[in-house]
Write an enzyme that holds these catalytic residues in place. Structure first.
Site, PDB file in Angstrom:
ATOM      1  N   ASN A  10      -3.239  13.120  -4.337  1.00  0.00           N
ATOM      2  CA  ASN A  10      -4.452  13.523  -5.042  1.00  0.00           C
ATOM      3  C   ASN A  10      -4.964  14.876  -4.556  1.00  0.00           C
ATOM      4  O   ASN A  10      -5.403  15.718  -5.351  1.00  0.00           O
ATOM      5  CB  ASN A  10      -5.546  12.468  -4.850  1.00  0.00           C
ATOM      6  CG  ASN A  10      -5.318  11.236  -5.721  1.00  0.00           C
ATOM      7  OD1 ASN A  10      -4.738  11.340  -6.804  1.00  0.00           O
ATOM      8  ND2 ASN A  10      -5.764  10.083  -5.260  1.00  0.00           N
TER       9      ASN A  10
ATOM     10  N   HIS B  43      -5.830  14.525  -9.349  1.00  0.00           N
ATOM     11  CA  HIS B  43      -5.975  13.088  -9.651  1.00  0.00           C
ATOM     12  C   HIS B  43      -5.120  12.647 -10.849  1.00  0.00           C
ATOM     13  O   HIS B  43      -4.700  11.498 -10.915  1.00  0.00           O
ATOM     14  CB  HIS B  43      -7.447  12.755  -9.900  1.00  0.00           C
ATOM     15  CG  HIS B  43      -8.273  12.774  -8.644  1.00  0.00           C
ATOM     16  ND1 HIS B  43      -8.287  11.731  -7.750  1.00  0.00           N
ATOM     17  CD2 HIS B  43      -9.086  13.727  -8.116  1.00  0.00           C
ATOM     18  CE1 HIS B  43      -9.080  12.015  -6.736  1.00  0.00           C
ATOM     19  NE2 HIS B  43      -9.580  13.235  -6.927  1.00  0.00           N
TER      20      HIS B  43
ATOM     21  N   ASP C  71      -2.678   9.548 -10.833  1.00  0.00           N
ATOM     22  CA  ASP C  71      -2.623   8.459 -11.825  1.00  0.00           C
ATOM     23  C   ASP C  71      -1.196   8.266 -12.335  1.00  0.00           C
ATOM     24  O   ASP C  71      -0.734   7.134 -12.537  1.00  0.00           O
ATOM     25  CB  ASP C  71      -3.548   8.769 -13.002  1.00  0.00           C
ATOM     26  CG  ASP C  71      -5.025   8.584 -12.648  1.00  0.00           C
ATOM     27  OD1 ASP C  71      -5.308   8.018 -11.577  1.00  0.00           O
ATOM     28  OD2 ASP C  71      -5.873   9.004 -13.456  1.00  0.00           O
TER      29      ASP C  71
ATOM     30  N   GLU D 292      -4.787   2.459  -4.196  1.00  0.00           N
ATOM     31  CA  GLU D 292      -3.318   2.491  -4.168  1.00  0.00           C
ATOM     32  C   GLU D 292      -2.731   1.215  -3.588  1.00  0.00           C
ATOM     33  O   GLU D 292      -1.575   1.194  -3.166  1.00  0.00           O
ATOM     34  CB  GLU D 292      -2.838   3.699  -3.358  1.00  0.00           C
ATOM     35  CG  GLU D 292      -3.217   3.695  -1.888  1.00  0.00           C
ATOM     36  CD  GLU D 292      -4.562   4.353  -1.614  1.00  0.00           C
ATOM     37  OE1 GLU D 292      -4.748   4.836  -0.491  1.00  0.00           O
ATOM     38  OE2 GLU D 292      -5.410   4.401  -2.530  1.00  0.00           O
TER      39      GLU D 292
ATOM     40  N   ASP E  23       0.853  -1.194   0.000  1.00  0.00           N
ATOM     41  CA  ASP E  23       0.000   0.000   0.000  1.00  0.00           C
ATOM     42  C   ASP E  23       0.885   1.238   0.000  1.00  0.00           C
ATOM     43  O   ASP E  23       1.830   1.351   0.785  1.00  0.00           O
ATOM     44  CB  ASP E  23      -0.905   0.002   1.234  1.00  0.00           C
ATOM     45  CG  ASP E  23      -1.883   1.155   1.213  1.00  0.00           C
ATOM     46  OD1 ASP E  23      -2.934   1.024   0.566  1.00  0.00           O
ATOM     47  OD2 ASP E  23      -1.585   2.193   1.849  1.00  0.00           O
TER      48      ASP E  23
END
Length: 357
Positions: A240, A245, A249, A275, A232
């Site tokens: 973000n 965002h 990405d 994530e 994680d």
């Protein structure tokens, strides 16, 4: 597309738009320069027998040559177009018959008439594509001037129709094979899309679970144990929230590249969601999996996820490592990995927690 009624009226129009379309129609059949085939050889033989002619040919008129798909009595596979009688035959529908070539001003000085093989008689039935373009002829030739009977004329045209029927069948089979290949490719692409995460291209959760179940089944049948790593990204929400965002990405994509770089080709990598990422290491012990996770931490520490920020953005990740054994079930091993990952978070993040040996 032009119809046969728009056919050129003389042989000096091979550079016209119509001729280009005719040549394209011929190319569509993909017959030029192909090997001999018994189906055409048999038609040529039957035409020779029925018309009582020593020479019989299935020929196609190309840009600067006439090419013979099958021939009897000539001994060659092509001739230049300037000595071709067939180039005249394709300029009119139906049968083209020259009873005596020496009496026809178009052919009296043809080297195939004045010299060997001294052709004196010609009869050609048009080979016409389904959209009306003349491609060539099924023709018979003789060394003596003569005529064909009405029955022979009918048979020659009927055999020419069979040549085209066979060409159309070959074209249909080829188009069918191309369609089947296209469908297979599309099906494979759809299956791939259904199995992968659209952003990263990694296996999605469903298909990773399927691959994990397969590995557990192999282990239960005697394959070496494996290991599972659940990863994680730390504080990913901040990326973000502060950068947007699209930047998030881009981080996930760069993280995916590092996963592919850090782990073996035989290892199975998936995006578990958001994530979270998951890696299965077939044939790996816990110690080997932990070493792989530590190498990944080192790679993360030296590789910026975003280089166009000031300063460049680095991230860390937390991971949990558990073993896959013959007694493991899918739910159990995923739960263990998740608990170990939670411990890594509780201990301050940027670390791997491995289950006890």
């Amino acid at each position: 597309m032009p119809s046969p009624t728009t056919m050129p009226s003389n042989v000096d129009t091979y550079s016209s738009k119509y001729e280009k379309q005719r040549l394209q129609a011929l190319a569509n059949y993909q017959v030029l320069d192909t090997p001999e085939e018994s189906a055409f050889d048999e038609i040529v033989e039957v035409a020779s027998i029925i018309c009582e002619a020593p020479i019989s040919v299935v020929n196609f008129v190309d840009r600067d040559r006439q090419w013979f798909k099958s021939e009897k009595g000539l001994g060659v596979r092509e001739t230049p177009l300037d000595v071709s009688i067939c180039k005249h035959a394709i300029l009119q529908p139906g049968l083209f018959i020259v009873p005596d070539t020496t009496q026809d001003p178009r052919f009296a000085n043809n080297p195939l008439v004045t010299g060997k093989p001294h052709l004196r008689f010609y009869a050609g039935a048009l080979l016409e594509s389904h959209d009306g373009y003349p491609l060539g002829t099924l023709c018979v030739l003789d060394y003596q001037p003569r005529e064909l009977t009405e029955r022979q004329c009918f048979a020659l045209q009927a055999l020419a129709n069979q040549v085209m029927a066979h060409l159309e069948l070959m074209l249909a089979h080829r188009e069918q094979a191309e369609l089947i290949l296209e469908l297979k490719t599309t099906r494979h692409e759809l299956a791939k899309r259904a199995a992968t995460d659209p952003l990263t291209g990694l296996l999605n959760r469903r298909d990773f679970e399927q691959r994990l179940n397969q590995e557990l089944a192999l282990i239960q049948r005697g394959a070496p144990p494996a290991a599972l790593i659940l990863i994680d990204l730390d504080h990913f929400k901040k990326v973000n929230d502060t950068l947007g965002h699209q930047a998030g990405d881009n981080v996930l994509l760069r993280f995916t590249e590092l996963c592919r770089e850090a782990f073996r080709q035989s290892d199975v990598i998936g995006r578990w969601g958001g994530e979270e990422f998951v890696v299965m290491l077939p044939g790996s012990s816990l110690a080997e999996a932990q070493q792989a996770a530590e190498r990944f931490h080192e790679l993360l520490a030296t590789t910026p996820m975003l280089e166009d920020t000031s300063p460049p953005l680095y991230i860390t990740a937390s991971a949990g490592v558990c073993s896959l054994t013959g007694s493991s079930t899918l739910d159990e091993c995923l739960l263990r990995a998740d608990e170990l990952l939670y411990q890594a978070k509780e201990q301050g993040r940027n670390r791997t927690v491995c289950e006890e040996q």
